[in-house]
Design an enzyme around this catalytic site. Structure first.
Site, PDB file in Angstrom:
ATOM      1  N   ALA A  14       0.832  -1.203   0.000  1.00 32.61           N
ATOM      2  CA  ALA A  14       0.000   0.000   0.000  1.00 32.61           C
ATOM      3  C   ALA A  14       0.866   1.253   0.000  1.00 32.61           C
ATOM      4  O   ALA A  14       0.693   2.145  -0.841  1.00 32.61           O
ATOM      5  CB  ALA A  14      -0.918  -0.017   1.224  1.00 32.61           C
TER       6      ALA A  14
ATOM      7  N   ALA B 285       2.951 -12.630   1.910  1.00 35.36           N
ATOM      8  CA  ALA B 285       1.784 -13.126   1.186  1.00 35.36           C
ATOM      9  C   ALA B 285       2.183 -14.296   0.301  1.00 35.36           C
ATOM     10  O   ALA B 285       3.208 -14.255  -0.385  1.00 35.36           O
ATOM     11  CB  ALA B 285       1.169 -12.007   0.357  1.00 35.36           C
TER      12      ALA B 285
ATOM     13  N   GLU C 262      -8.907 -20.025  -5.107  1.00 33.05           N
ATOM     14  CA  GLU C 262      -8.931 -20.025  -3.640  1.00 33.05           C
ATOM     15  C   GLU C 262     -10.372 -20.012  -3.164  1.00 33.05           C
ATOM     16  O   GLU C 262     -11.293 -19.742  -3.943  1.00 33.05           O
ATOM     17  CB  GLU C 262      -8.163 -18.818  -3.097  1.00 33.05           C
TER      18      GLU C 262
ATOM     19  N   HIS D  41      -7.248 -17.158   9.573  1.00 35.16           N
ATOM     20  CA  HIS D  41      -6.933 -18.046   8.451  1.00 35.16           C
ATOM     21  C   HIS D  41      -7.047 -19.472   8.959  1.00 35.16           C
ATOM     22  O   HIS D  41      -6.545 -19.787  10.042  1.00 35.16           O
ATOM     23  CB  HIS D  41      -5.513 -17.771   7.941  1.00 35.16           C
TER      24      HIS D  41
ATOM     25  N   ARG E  60     -13.209 -18.554   4.082  1.00 36.94           N
ATOM     26  CA  ARG E  60     -12.339 -19.007   5.173  1.00 36.94           C
ATOM     27  C   ARG E  60     -12.948 -18.864   6.569  1.00 36.94           C
ATOM     28  O   ARG E  60     -12.546 -19.591   7.472  1.00 36.94           O
ATOM     29  CB  ARG E  60     -10.955 -18.380   5.085  1.00 36.94           C
TER      30      ARG E  60
ATOM     31  N   HIS F 165      -5.341 -13.496  11.094  1.00 41.35           N
ATOM     32  CA  HIS F 165      -4.664 -13.304   9.805  1.00 41.35           C
ATOM     33  C   HIS F 165      -4.838 -11.916   9.222  1.00 41.35           C
ATOM     34  O   HIS F 165      -3.909 -11.351   8.641  1.00 41.35           O
ATOM     35  CB  HIS F 165      -5.232 -14.341   8.833  1.00 41.35           C
TER      36      HIS F 165
ATOM     37  N   GLU G 253      -4.315  -2.482   4.531  1.00 45.85           N
ATOM     38  CA  GLU G 253      -4.980  -3.239   5.594  1.00 45.85           C
ATOM     39  C   GLU G 253      -5.375  -2.367   6.785  1.00 45.85           C
ATOM     40  O   GLU G 253      -6.252  -2.726   7.566  1.00 45.85           O
ATOM     41  CB  GLU G 253      -4.083  -4.408   6.031  1.00 45.85           C
TER      42      GLU G 253
ATOM     43  N   ARG H 295     -13.170 -10.812   4.381  1.00 50.63           N
ATOM     44  CA  ARG H 295     -12.423 -10.572   3.140  1.00 50.63           C
ATOM     45  C   ARG H 295     -12.317 -11.839   2.296  1.00 50.63           C
ATOM     46  O   ARG H 295     -11.992 -12.921   2.806  1.00 50.63           O
ATOM     47  CB  ARG H 295     -11.009 -10.097   3.473  1.00 50.63           C
TER      48      ARG H 295
HETATM   49  P1  FAD Z   1       2.120  -4.237   5.312  1.00 53.75           P
HETATM   50  O1  FAD Z   1       2.655  -4.924   4.134  1.00 53.75           O
HETATM   51  O2  FAD Z   1       1.871  -5.047   6.542  1.00 53.75           O
HETATM   52  O3  FAD Z   1       3.145  -3.093   5.665  1.00 53.75           O
HETATM   53  C1  FAD Z   1       3.015  -2.332   6.838  1.00 53.75           C
HETATM   54  C2  FAD Z   1       4.134  -1.330   6.885  1.00 53.75           C
HETATM   55  O4  FAD Z   1       3.865  -0.366   7.898  1.00 53.75           O
HETATM   56  C3  FAD Z   1       5.492  -1.926   7.228  1.00 53.75           C
HETATM   57  O5  FAD Z   1       6.478  -1.311   6.430  1.00 53.75           O
HETATM   58  C4  FAD Z   1       5.695  -1.525   8.692  1.00 53.75           C
HETATM   59  O6  FAD Z   1       7.048  -1.376   9.057  1.00 53.75           O
HETATM   60  C5  FAD Z   1       5.014  -0.170   8.686  1.00 53.75           C
HETATM   61  N1  FAD Z   1       4.573   0.262  10.004  1.00 53.75           N
HETATM   62  C6  FAD Z   1       3.629  -0.274  10.814  1.00 53.75           C
HETATM   63  N2  FAD Z   1       3.516   0.447  11.950  1.00 53.75           N
HETATM   64  C7  FAD Z   1       4.408   1.452  11.858  1.00 53.75           C
HETATM   65  C8  FAD Z   1       4.798   2.515  12.711  1.00 53.75           C
HETATM   66  N3  FAD Z   1       4.228   2.705  13.919  1.00 53.75           N
HETATM   67  N4  FAD Z   1       5.773   3.346  12.301  1.00 53.75           N
HETATM   68  C9  FAD Z   1       6.385   3.194  11.095  1.00 53.75           C
HETATM   69  N5  FAD Z   1       6.052   2.203  10.247  1.00 53.75           N
HETATM   70  C10 FAD Z   1       5.077   1.347  10.627  1.00 53.75           C
HETATM   71  N6  FAD Z   1      -3.248 -10.958   0.768  1.00 53.75           N
HETATM   72  C11 FAD Z   1      -3.511 -11.241  -0.509  1.00 53.75           C
HETATM   73  O7  FAD Z   1      -4.181 -10.469  -1.195  1.00 53.75           O
HETATM   74  N7  FAD Z   1      -3.023 -12.383  -1.055  1.00 53.75           N
HETATM   75  C12 FAD Z   1      -2.287 -13.284  -0.370  1.00 53.75           C
HETATM   76  O8  FAD Z   1      -1.859 -14.292  -0.902  1.00 53.75           O
HETATM   77  C13 FAD Z   1      -2.015 -13.012   0.987  1.00 53.75           C
HETATM   78  N8  FAD Z   1      -1.309 -13.885   1.739  1.00 53.75           N
HETATM   79  C14 FAD Z   1      -0.965 -13.534   3.014  1.00 53.75           C
HETATM   80  C15 FAD Z   1      -0.139 -14.389   3.745  1.00 53.75           C
HETATM   81  C16 FAD Z   1       0.287 -14.022   5.010  1.00 53.75           C
HETATM   82  C17 FAD Z   1       1.178 -14.934   5.796  1.00 53.75           C
HETATM   83  C18 FAD Z   1      -0.128 -12.787   5.556  1.00 53.75           C
HETATM   84  C19 FAD Z   1       0.331 -12.368   6.918  1.00 53.75           C
HETATM   85  C20 FAD Z   1      -0.974 -11.953   4.846  1.00 53.75           C
HETATM   86  C21 FAD Z   1      -1.400 -12.327   3.572  1.00 53.75           C
HETATM   87  N9  FAD Z   1      -2.232 -11.501   2.820  1.00 53.75           N
HETATM   88  C22 FAD Z   1      -2.509 -11.803   1.524  1.00 53.75           C
HETATM   89  C23 FAD Z   1      -2.650 -10.204   3.337  1.00 53.75           C
HETATM   90  C24 FAD Z   1      -1.734  -9.121   2.748  1.00 53.75           C
HETATM   91  O9  FAD Z   1      -0.421  -9.608   2.681  1.00 53.75           O
HETATM   92  C25 FAD Z   1      -1.756  -7.873   3.598  1.00 53.75           C
HETATM   93  O10 FAD Z   1      -3.059  -7.487   3.898  1.00 53.75           O
HETATM   94  C26 FAD Z   1      -1.086  -6.724   2.829  1.00 53.75           C
HETATM   95  O11 FAD Z   1       0.198  -7.113   2.423  1.00 53.75           O
HETATM   96  C27 FAD Z   1      -1.004  -5.490   3.696  1.00 53.75           C
HETATM   97  O12 FAD Z   1      -0.200  -4.561   3.030  1.00 53.75           O
HETATM   98  P2  FAD Z   1       0.000  -3.139   3.660  1.00 53.75           P
HETATM   99  O13 FAD Z   1       0.883  -2.401   2.723  1.00 53.75           O
HETATM  100  O14 FAD Z   1      -1.303  -2.571   4.029  1.00 53.75           O
HETATM  101  O15 FAD Z   1       0.778  -3.426   5.036  1.00 53.75           O
HETATM  102  C1  SIN Z   2      -3.330 -17.538   1.400  1.00 49.74           C
HETATM  103  O1  SIN Z   2      -2.417 -17.671   0.578  1.00 49.74           O
HETATM  104  O2  SIN Z   2      -4.013 -18.453   1.838  1.00 49.74           O
HETATM  105  C2  SIN Z   2      -3.616 -16.180   1.898  1.00 49.74           C
HETATM  106  C3  SIN Z   2      -4.406 -15.496   0.890  1.00 49.74           C
HETATM  107  C4  SIN Z   2      -4.951 -14.247   1.486  1.00 49.74           C
HETATM  108  O3  SIN Z   2      -4.807 -14.000   2.685  1.00 49.74           O
HETATM  109  O4  SIN Z   2      -5.572 -13.504   0.724  1.00 49.74           O
END
Ligand code: FAD
Ligand code: SIN
Length: 536
Positions: free
Chosen positions: A17, A48, A118, A243, A289, A350, A374, A385
């Site tokens: 994001a 992810a 999925e 999850h 899920r 999750h 997120e 979701r």
């Molecule tokens: P993140 O990628 O979590 O990044 C958060 C950022 O904020 C990091 O850089 C962190 O350091 C920073 N941050 C947080 N708090 C602070 C603070 N106080 N000060 C400074 N920096 C801060 N989604 C899918 O669509 N497909 C998938 O296959 C999938 N698989 C997943 C598998 C796993 C194991 C997990 C955990 C999640 C999965 N998801 C998947 C969900 C998806 O990965 C996340 O929802 C998404 O990556 C969130 O992205 P984001 O950029 O919002 O936050």
């Molecule tokens: C997974 O790979 O099962 C995670 C997919 C998701 O969280 O969207």
């Protein structure tokens, strides 16, 4: 005097994001500061596995992806947001491919990329990079951002709170707005002022508020707590997604077994080999899920099991090794061979479906403060979701947030002169145990009382514990120099409070919120919206 750094826009978070927003802002010539609280790759994005959903197959339609998203969301999605995201999915994937994300190629001439399936999706529509999609996406976005002269990364910065007009040196001259934030620099242990005309929260979710989670350590809901303290509404916090299949292992606590394993034929079994999903839902392993997680939870409770099994042993060894190389490698390192042995799995927290309430441009209630990914409640996910819609949301909203900031940038005044962080009345803590103890206690009662199945009594117990912890943590925060752990704990207790209050407000079972006291649906479906009083 605390260090003061200024940019056009500060983006808090370096996942999908934050980096998408930053790249779009930088491409338009804006100077962007990107913060991460640890290493820049340490968010959920890198973890992810499954992939990113998009309508790419000739037989698939926008209507079908929209419908699947709304069915999973159990009547709480905002249809306009869902349409917007679904319709902008394919161009978002194209942009990633152009940045070098090596999506797995299709297996037929007509299929450009391989599309996996999925739970909850009625078509094959998930592009992926083996079973490590997030890592490839993170690295491609990072590479592009590192190459941009307009983006400056500051890693190891823990954002504490949003700077608003209330922090201005001269009071009473400025309208209500965000002008930057205070952040603790891990290395120097000093708090900096980071100032900008716009602030973007891209801090990820809050699933580490639970004892068992698939998330990295940093998912402590910092952005949600910061926005709430700055006077923004927060919505649908009761909908934390569990999850169904996290590895059950004595040492490794948060290794996910992707949903794509079930999508490609994996079967959930009891220890005696019985496949149990059909007796819970006709869609069996491919049910959304929340349904699968509750079914596993029910079987574990019914039989007193520590875990159930996810079985792929009936699939070809070469197929398993080709499709899930990361999982196979990790499991073999841990002494489990998924080609010949079923995998022990349990549900784990999750994904946070709720968060900071934003409009379709990522605007929050505070002028100048935006949120994406997120950390938000954008209306896309509703009460649950759909798999692989999350990275997609980061990519689509990352671009729209940037457009929205660019559109109003010239008309936004530069930040005022603001007060430095005041450390004159605090000392260093001599009792770090207070932080670790409260941290453990909080996660444990959230898991036991505010987990997959809830009751009024359990929520009330959790509420009492939050009420005990909050003043203790506030007192500690007020008297001692801040540390990264203390800051996370302060946010976790805020988030726990928001989750418990939201869960208590929902007198029905919908999507991810399931309570035995109100098993039915209430009509009409309503979002839970919490309104803040401004913190001092
Ligand atoms: P993140 O990628 O979590 O990044 C958060 C950022 O904020 C990091 O850089 C962190 O350091 C920073 N941050 C947080 N708090 C602070 C603070 N106080 N000060 C400074 N920096 C801060 N989604 C899918 O669509 N497909 C998938 O296959 C999938 N698989 C997943 C598998 C796993 C194991 C997990 C955990 C999640 C999965 N998801 C998947 C969900 C998806 O990965 C996340 O929802 C998404 O990556 C969130 O992205 P984001 O950029 O919002 O936050
Ligand atoms: C997974 O790979 O099962 C995670 C997919 C998701 O969280 O969207």
């Amino acid at each position: 005097m605390s260090e003061r750094i200024e940019a056009d826009v500060v983006v808090v978070g370096s996942g999908a994001a934050g980096l998408t927003a930053a790249l779009n802002l930088a491409a338009a010539g804006r100077q962007v500061l990107v913060l991460s609280k640890a290493d820049i790759s340490a968010g959920s994005t890198s973890w992810a596995q499954g992939g990113i959903a998009a309508v790419l197959d000739e037989g698939d339609t926008f209507e079908s992806h929209i419908e699947d998203t709304m069915v999973a969301g159990a009547g709480l999605n905002d249809r306009r947001t869902v349409e917007y995201v679904v319709e902008n999915a394919a161009p978002a994937i194209e942009r990633l491919a152009a940045l070098g994300v090596p999506f797995n190629p299709g297996e037929t001439v007509s299929e450009r990329w391989h599309l996996t399936r999925e739970g909850g999706h009625s078509a094959r529509r998930i592009v992926h990079v083996d079973d490590a999609t997030g890592w490839a996406v993170q690295k491609a976005l990072e590479k592009a951002a590192l190459a941009s002269p307009n983006i400056r990364f500051l890693a190891g910065q823990v954002a504490i709170d949003i700077i608003t007009e209330r922090h201005a040196v001269q009071q009473g001259f400025s309208a209500r707005r965000a002008m930057g934030l205070y952040a603790l620099d891990r290395e120097s242990e000093h708090v900096r002022r980071l100032l900008a005309r716009a602030v973007v929260l891209a801090t990820g979710g809050a699933s580490r508020v639970y004892r068992f989670s698939t998330n990295p350590d940093g998912s402590t809901g910092d952005g949600i707590a910061m926005a709430w303290r700055a006077g923004c509404r927060v919505s649908n916090m009761e909908f934390n997604q569990f999850h169904p299949t996290c590895l059950y292992h004595s040492q490794v606590k948060n290794f996910l077994i992707t949903e794509a394993v079930r999508g490609e034929g994996g079967i959930l079994r009891l220890p005696d080999g019985t496949a149990f999903m059909k007796s819970h839902d006709p869609r069996a392993e491919l049910a959304p899920r929340d349904v699968v997680a509750r079914a596993i939870d029910a079987e574990m409770k019914r039989l007193g099991l520590p875990h159930v099994l996810l079985d792929m042993t009936h699939l070809e060894a070469s197929f398993i090794e080709q499709h899930f190389p990361t999982i196979v490698k990790r499991l073999r390192e841990l002494g489990i061979d998924p080609v010949t042995q079923p995998i022990p799995v349990v549900p784990a927290a999750h994904y946070s479906c709720g968060g900071v309430l934003v409009d379709i441009n990522g605007r929050t209630d505070l002028p100048g403060l935006y949120a994406v990914g997120e950390v938000t409640q954008s209306g896309l996910h509703g009460a649950n979701r759909l798999a692989s819609n999350s990275l997609l949301e980061c990519l689509v909203f990352g671009a729209s947030v940037a457009d929205s900031i660019l559109g109003s940038f010239e008309a936004t005044p530069p930040p005022d002169e603001v007060r430095p962080w005041d450390e004159s009345r605090v000392t260093s803590s001599d009792e770090e145990v207070v932080v670790t103890h409260n941290w453990d206690e909080l996660r444990r009662f959230m898991w036991d009382y505010v987990g997959i199945v809830r009751t009024d009594r359990r929520l009330e117990r959790a509420g009492h514990r939050v009420a005990l912890l909050r003043p203790e943590i506030a007192d500690y925060y007020g008297n001692f120099r801040v540390t990264p752990d203390l800051l996370e704990l302060r946010n976790l207790v805020e988030v726990a409070d928001l989750i418990v209050r939201s869960a208590q407000a929902r007198k029905e079972s919908r999507g991810l919120h399931y309570t035995t006291d109100y098993p039915g649906l209430a009509d009409p479906p309503r979002d839970t919206i919490l309104y803040p009083g401004l913190a001092g």
